[in-house]
Design a protein around this motif. Structure first.
Motif, PDB file in Angstrom:
ATOM      1  N   CYS A 215       0.833  -1.215   0.000  1.00 51.90           N
ATOM      2  CA  CYS A 215       0.000   0.000   0.000  1.00 51.90           C
ATOM      3  C   CYS A 215       0.861   1.257   0.000  1.00 51.90           C
ATOM      4  O   CYS A 215       1.840   1.342   0.746  1.00 51.90           O
ATOM      5  N   PHE A 216       0.445   2.215  -0.808  1.00 56.20           N
ATOM      6  CA  PHE A 216       1.197   3.466  -0.891  1.00 56.20           C
ATOM      7  C   PHE A 216       0.528   4.583  -0.095  1.00 56.20           C
ATOM      8  O   PHE A 216       1.073   5.657   0.010  1.00 56.20           O
ATOM      9  N   ASP A 217      -0.680   4.346   0.383  1.00 59.10           N
ATOM     10  CA  ASP A 217      -1.317   5.388   1.202  1.00 59.10           C
ATOM     11  C   ASP A 217      -2.008   4.767   2.409  1.00 59.10           C
ATOM     12  O   ASP A 217      -2.275   3.563   2.451  1.00 59.10           O
ATOM     13  N   VAL A 218      -2.266   5.608   3.399  1.00 57.83           N
ATOM     14  CA  VAL A 218      -2.771   5.137   4.687  1.00 57.83           C
ATOM     15  C   VAL A 218      -4.165   4.525   4.574  1.00 57.83           C
ATOM     16  O   VAL A 218      -4.451   3.517   5.221  1.00 57.83           O
ATOM     17  N   LYS A 219      -5.004   5.132   3.751  1.00 58.52           N
ATOM     18  CA  LYS A 219      -6.377   4.648   3.620  1.00 58.52           C
ATOM     19  C   LYS A 219      -6.386   3.172   3.216  1.00 58.52           C
ATOM     20  O   LYS A 219      -7.070   2.358   3.813  1.00 58.52           O
ATOM     21  N   SER A 220      -5.575   2.839   2.200  1.00 57.95           N
ATOM     22  CA  SER A 220      -5.563   1.441   1.756  1.00 57.95           C
ATOM     23  C   SER A 220      -4.939   0.530   2.805  1.00 57.95           C
ATOM     24  O   SER A 220      -5.307  -0.644   2.916  1.00 57.95           O
ATOM     25  N   MET A 221      -4.009   1.085   3.625  1.00 54.71           N
ATOM     26  CA  MET A 221      -3.421   0.264   4.699  1.00 54.71           C
ATOM     27  C   MET A 221      -4.470  -0.075   5.752  1.00 54.71           C
ATOM     28  O   MET A 221      -4.504  -1.186   6.276  1.00 54.71           O
ATOM     29  N   PHE A 222      -5.335   0.907   6.058  1.00 53.32           N
ATOM     30  CA  PHE A 222      -6.379   0.674   7.056  1.00 53.32           C
ATOM     31  C   PHE A 222      -7.404  -0.354   6.557  1.00 53.32           C
ATOM     32  O   PHE A 222      -8.121  -0.938   7.353  1.00 53.32           O
TER      33      PHE A 222
END
Lengths: 276, 246
Positions: A215-222
């Motif tokens: 994941c390159f951004d936090v939203k997708s990590m969450f």
């Protein structure tokens, strides 16, 4: 909750517990790993362990004592770090040692008194002997974690980016940080019966680390971290029952194996061979 | 709101870190008005960065009176920081930092917004404006950790411009920038000063200062040794002589 899908009650409870524990811990894990606070996981788990020992020693409800002691330790981390001007990791180290000492002292003393306490369920968890109320509590804490992230999303992102820059931009970082510690304490204490004090660390750190490989951004990590934790945990519960294996350590091994695979396949590590 | 004359009023302030037996800033008095271009110079460990962090309340002021943007810094540091931009020195973002330039610039607005409030159209527009001002449109979707030091510096400047600050504090803002980027940044700062926003810069590089009257503050061992207005071309010489004399 999953009774219409899973006929066996014990398996159903185990799957439900694992699902809720995975959601809560892995979402919190995204924040914990980004803030380099991995040691918060083992400090909290040992705080819960110490709290449960105190509860057993005083012949109280062990889980309530675990929750109370973890929340107490969580409440101490922030002020101690601020007052002693120590890095949060150093404070966590001191509190970890305190919790471990309290737990070992009480367990040894109870054995000396002939109370015959076995610490194995606290250390390794016991996912197949959970009460319905415990699963409801886990569901509630998962929901609380999701609500916390949704409500404080912008503050959480800013803290994950850089605490000092967030503070300099006029954000109330301390408030969000203390709520985060409180929810971690609550989640860890409730998960103690499922995966135990030693393995909870895997749920807090590994799913987030797997997600960060892709994941390159936090939203997708969450989104990715709880999804990975959920799938691996559900598979682990099924495999554990199917082949009569200890469930929590099996899920921990599966998550670690997935992490190894993720590191090998990570798109972030690929070096282009293009010349133009 | 307390005082209205100068936007920054420090009167006999002392700042000390916990555990230190001596204060870092000692009996310091300084007034900064709207539209001033302030340069803080002096040798290493003179207390320049501590002064910036005392102005925005990040470091505790132990004695004296400090008012910034009409707020008492000792009581309302949080309110001060909502109005004061601060470009910090020596930041490093690892390549795995999961935020792109646009998101980082947007974060500059979060303090103004307050807890639980979502950014609205006006905030997105302010962030876009800041990105355009600094000329980093092409980096907007790039992860901040993958940018060069100079590009990260520009992003942090845009982060603070998005805030639309009443005062802008900058700690060594030119350290990672090449010659053309420095000139570009100086032009942005000059525009802000002309618009009435005071700029306070801690720097060791005095070449390329805009050709205007500079409010020069020279510090040594936590005290102000010189507080004058002078032409930009005289700054380097004055700082060097003041530092040598001590």
């Amino acid at each position: 909750m999953l009774e219409p899908l899973i006929a066996n009650n014990v398996v159903c409870h185990a799957v439900e517990a694992m699902v809720f524990a995975s959601i809560a811990c892995s979402i919190l894990g995204v924040v914990i790993s980004r803030m380099n606070l991995a040691s918060i996981g083992f400090t909290m788990s040992h705080a819960a362990f110490a709290g449960a020992s105190i509860g057993m020693f005083l012949e109280m409800n062990a889980q309530m004592a675990a929750i109370a002691f973890s929340v107490g330790v969580a409440a101490l981390i922030g002020p101690i770090s601020d007052k002693a001007k120590m890095a949060a990791d150093a404070t966590l180290g001191v509190l970890f040692a305190l919790c471990m000492a309290v737990a070992i002292f009480l367990i040894s003393y109870m054995q000396y008194l002939g109370k015959g306490l076995s610490a194995s369920s606290l250390l390794f968890g016991d996912v197949i002997s959970l009460y319905r109320e415990e699963i409801y509590a886990l569901a509630a804490v998962s929901l609380l974690t999701i609500i916390f992230v949704l409500l404080f999303y912008k503050e959480i992102c800013a803290i994950m980016f850089n605490m000092k820059i967030a503070q300099a931009s006029g954000m109330r970082v301390q408030v969000v940080y203390y709520i985060l510690l409180f929810i971690i304490a609550l989640s860890v204490a409730l998960c103690l019966n499922i995966v135990g004090g030693l393995l909870i660390f895997v749920w807090l750190v590994t799913p987030a680390s797997i997600a960060s490989q892709f994941c390159f951004d936090v939203k997708s990590m969450f989104i990715a971290a709880p999804l990975v934790a959920l799938l691996v945990s559900a598979f682990g519960v099924w495999a554990g029952f199917e082949y009569t294996l200890p469930i929590a350590p099996l899920v921990a091994l599966l998550l670690t194996g997935t992490f190894g695979l993720a590191v090998m396949l990570s798109t972030k590590r690929k070096v282009t061979t293009r010349r133009h | 709101m307390l005082w209205e004359l100068s936007i920054i009023e420090l009167e006999g302030i002392y700042t000390a870190y916990e555990g230190d037996d001596k204060p870092i800033i000692k009996d310091l008095t300084l007034n900064i008005d709207r539209g001033e271009y302030v340069v803080i110079g002096g040798p290493n460990s003179a207390g320049k960065t501590t002064l910036l962090e005392s102005i925005n309340g990040l470091v505790k002021i132990t004695h004296g009176r400090a008012a910034v943007c009409g707020f008492d810094v000792r009581r309302s540091g949080h309110d001060v920081r909502k109005k004061v931009g601060y470009v910090v020195q020596n930041f490093y973002f690892d390549p795995f930092t999961p935020f792109n330039t646009q998101q980082v610039v947007m974060m500059g607005r979060y303090g103004r917004l307050g807890l639980l409030k979502r950014p609205i159209e006006e905030d997105y527009k302010a962030a876009e404006r800041a990105i355009r001002m600094v000329g980093i449109e092409d980096l907007a979707q790039k992860t901040i950790g993958t940018l060069s030091g100079g590009q990260q510096q520009k992003v942090m400047i845009a982060h603070n411009l998005a805030k639309e600050p009443e005062v802008l504090l900058l700690d060594e803002p030119f350290s990672n920038l090449d010659f053309s980027a420095r000139e570009f940044l100086q032009a942005i700062l000059l525009d802000l000063v002309k618009g009435g926003t005071p700029i306070v810069i801690v720097s060791h590089a005095f070449d390329g200062l805009p050709d205007i009257r500079i409010h020069l503050v020279v510090m040594n061992e936590g005290r102000i040794t010189k507080d004058i207005c002078c032409p930009a071309r005289a700054v380097e010489d004055i700082v060097r002589k003041s530092s040598l004399r001590q």
